[in-house]
Design a protein around this motif. Sequence first.
Motif, PDB file in Angstrom:
ATOM      1  N   ARG A 107      55.967  -7.807  55.243  1.00 11.43           N
ATOM      2  CA  ARG A 107      55.133  -6.684  55.693  1.00 11.43           C
ATOM      3  C   ARG A 107      55.462  -5.390  54.965  1.00 11.43           C
ATOM      4  O   ARG A 107      54.642  -4.473  54.937  1.00 11.43           O
ATOM      5  N   LYS A 108      56.650  -5.301  54.380  1.00 11.53           N
ATOM      6  CA  LYS A 108      56.945  -4.159  53.513  1.00 11.53           C
ATOM      7  C   LYS A 108      56.181  -4.271  52.200  1.00 11.53           C
ATOM      8  O   LYS A 108      55.701  -3.275  51.658  1.00 11.53           O
ATOM      9  N   ARG A 109      56.082  -5.480  51.694  1.00 16.65           N
ATOM     10  CA  ARG A 109      55.378  -5.688  50.429  1.00 16.65           C
ATOM     11  C   ARG A 109      53.870  -5.680  50.602  1.00 16.65           C
ATOM     12  O   ARG A 109      53.138  -5.374  49.657  1.00 16.65           O
ATOM     13  N   VAL A 110      53.415  -6.035  51.806  1.00 17.60           N
ATOM     14  CA  VAL A 110      51.982  -6.108  52.094  1.00 17.60           C
ATOM     15  C   VAL A 110      51.694  -5.197  53.282  1.00 17.60           C
ATOM     16  O   VAL A 110      51.805  -5.603  54.436  1.00 17.60           O
ATOM     17  N   GLY A 111      51.356  -3.939  52.991  1.00 22.74           N
ATOM     18  CA  GLY A 111      51.123  -2.955  54.040  1.00 22.74           C
ATOM     19  C   GLY A 111      49.754  -3.106  54.662  1.00 22.74           C
ATOM     20  O   GLY A 111      48.872  -3.789  54.133  1.00 22.74           O
ATOM     21  N   MET A 112      49.561  -2.447  55.816  1.00 20.39           N
ATOM     22  CA  MET A 112      48.287  -2.595  56.533  1.00 20.39           C
ATOM     23  C   MET A 112      47.833  -1.271  57.114  1.00 20.39           C
ATOM     24  O   MET A 112      48.636  -0.496  57.643  1.00 20.39           O
ATOM     25  N   VAL A 113      46.528  -1.020  57.011  1.00 25.86           N
ATOM     26  CA  VAL A 113      45.882   0.145  57.618  1.00 25.86           C
ATOM     27  C   VAL A 113      44.813  -0.388  58.564  1.00 25.86           C
ATOM     28  O   VAL A 113      43.962  -1.182  58.174  1.00 25.86           O
ATOM     29  N   PHE A 114      44.849   0.080  59.810  1.00 30.05           N
ATOM     30  CA  PHE A 114      43.984  -0.478  60.836  1.00 30.05           C
ATOM     31  C   PHE A 114      42.669   0.300  60.962  1.00 30.05           C
ATOM     32  O   PHE A 114      42.504   1.397  60.420  1.00 30.05           O
ATOM     33  N   GLN A 115      41.748  -0.286  61.716  1.00 30.97           N
ATOM     34  CA  GLN A 115      40.424   0.297  61.896  1.00 30.97           C
ATOM     35  C   GLN A 115      40.502   1.670  62.543  1.00 30.97           C
ATOM     36  O   GLN A 115      39.872   2.624  62.090  1.00 30.97           O
ATOM     37  N   LYS A 116      41.285   1.791  63.602  1.00 30.16           N
ATOM     38  CA  LYS A 116      41.422   3.068  64.299  1.00 30.16           C
ATOM     39  C   LYS A 116      42.707   3.733  63.831  1.00 30.16           C
ATOM     40  O   LYS A 116      43.765   3.107  63.834  1.00 30.16           O
ATOM     41  N   SER A 117      42.593   4.975  63.398  1.00 34.24           N
ATOM     42  CA  SER A 117      43.801   5.684  62.953  1.00 34.24           C
ATOM     43  C   SER A 117      44.798   5.721  64.105  1.00 34.24           C
ATOM     44  O   SER A 117      44.448   6.001  65.248  1.00 34.24           O
ATOM     45  N   ASN A 118      46.046   5.425  63.792  1.00 33.36           N
ATOM     46  CA  ASN A 118      47.070   5.324  64.841  1.00 33.36           C
ATOM     47  C   ASN A 118      48.334   6.076  64.431  1.00 33.36           C
ATOM     48  O   ASN A 118      49.412   5.478  64.333  1.00 33.36           O
ATOM     49  N   PRO A 119      48.220   7.394  64.199  1.00 33.30           N
ATOM     50  CA  PRO A 119      49.436   8.138  63.859  1.00 33.30           C
ATOM     51  C   PRO A 119      50.409   8.163  65.037  1.00 33.30           C
ATOM     52  O   PRO A 119      49.997   8.104  66.207  1.00 33.30           O
TER      53      PRO A 119
END
Length: 274
Positions: A107-119
Amino acid sequence: MQLSYETIFARSTVGDVGTTADSSTPKIEVRGLSFFYGETRALNGISMAIPRQRVTSLIGPSGCGKSTFLRTLNRMNETLDDTRHEGEVLLDGMEIYARHIDAVEIRKRVGMVFQKSNPFPKSVFENVAYGPRIDGVRGKAELGRIVEESLRRAALWEEVKDRLDTSAMELSGGQQQRLCIARALATNPEVLLMDEPASALDPASTSRIEDLIFELRQHYTIVIVTHNMQQAARVSDRTAFFYDGHLIEIGKTKEVFTRPREKKTEDYVTGRFG
């Protein structure tokens, strides 16, 4: 007025880009991948190669398996109970589901950004510094360098450089999403997965995200799920069409949208169903 796909491709600077990265050695290769939620099969024998430093869009109607497939690429589905998979997912030739492979490292090598911003309910600085701190980075100067570089790559630095101590929750929706992208970039991934990253944003913020994707593809392999057909046409080099857990067709984006090989693909991209 809705533009035709031919017009989009005529105006696009992405289109059939295919000359700078070595597409002969895929970044990710999926072989015969099936995925199950309990007894329900969500993916059926998916096989595809995802080229490095390219944008690959996943399209298809709701519930067709796009997001499930995306989450298999960094083992995010393992966080759910009563799930299992069959087949292989190779990252630079390494089977990511092998017993000796650490899911956290994947998961460090393959990052993810989700549909709803989640700061996180933290400052802008601490949002971006969170991952590096977990990795053991403690030096103030090094953290500052990583935060600035990540915010610059996410096209956010100039807007927040004087607000680093401000709560991330005070940023606009579009800024929050770019902050989440910066947070993903801070751990120096090789692949960036995006699950409908602009679906909750206004048109201006969506345009900023699309411009950002175009810039990021120079450094990262990107896989994006989108329901927006014109967005897929604008930002991606390759497009994969999913239907009912099956991969129906994958190819250069322009060809999938203007000369699809499969009737079901043609029906979907022309709006006959979806």
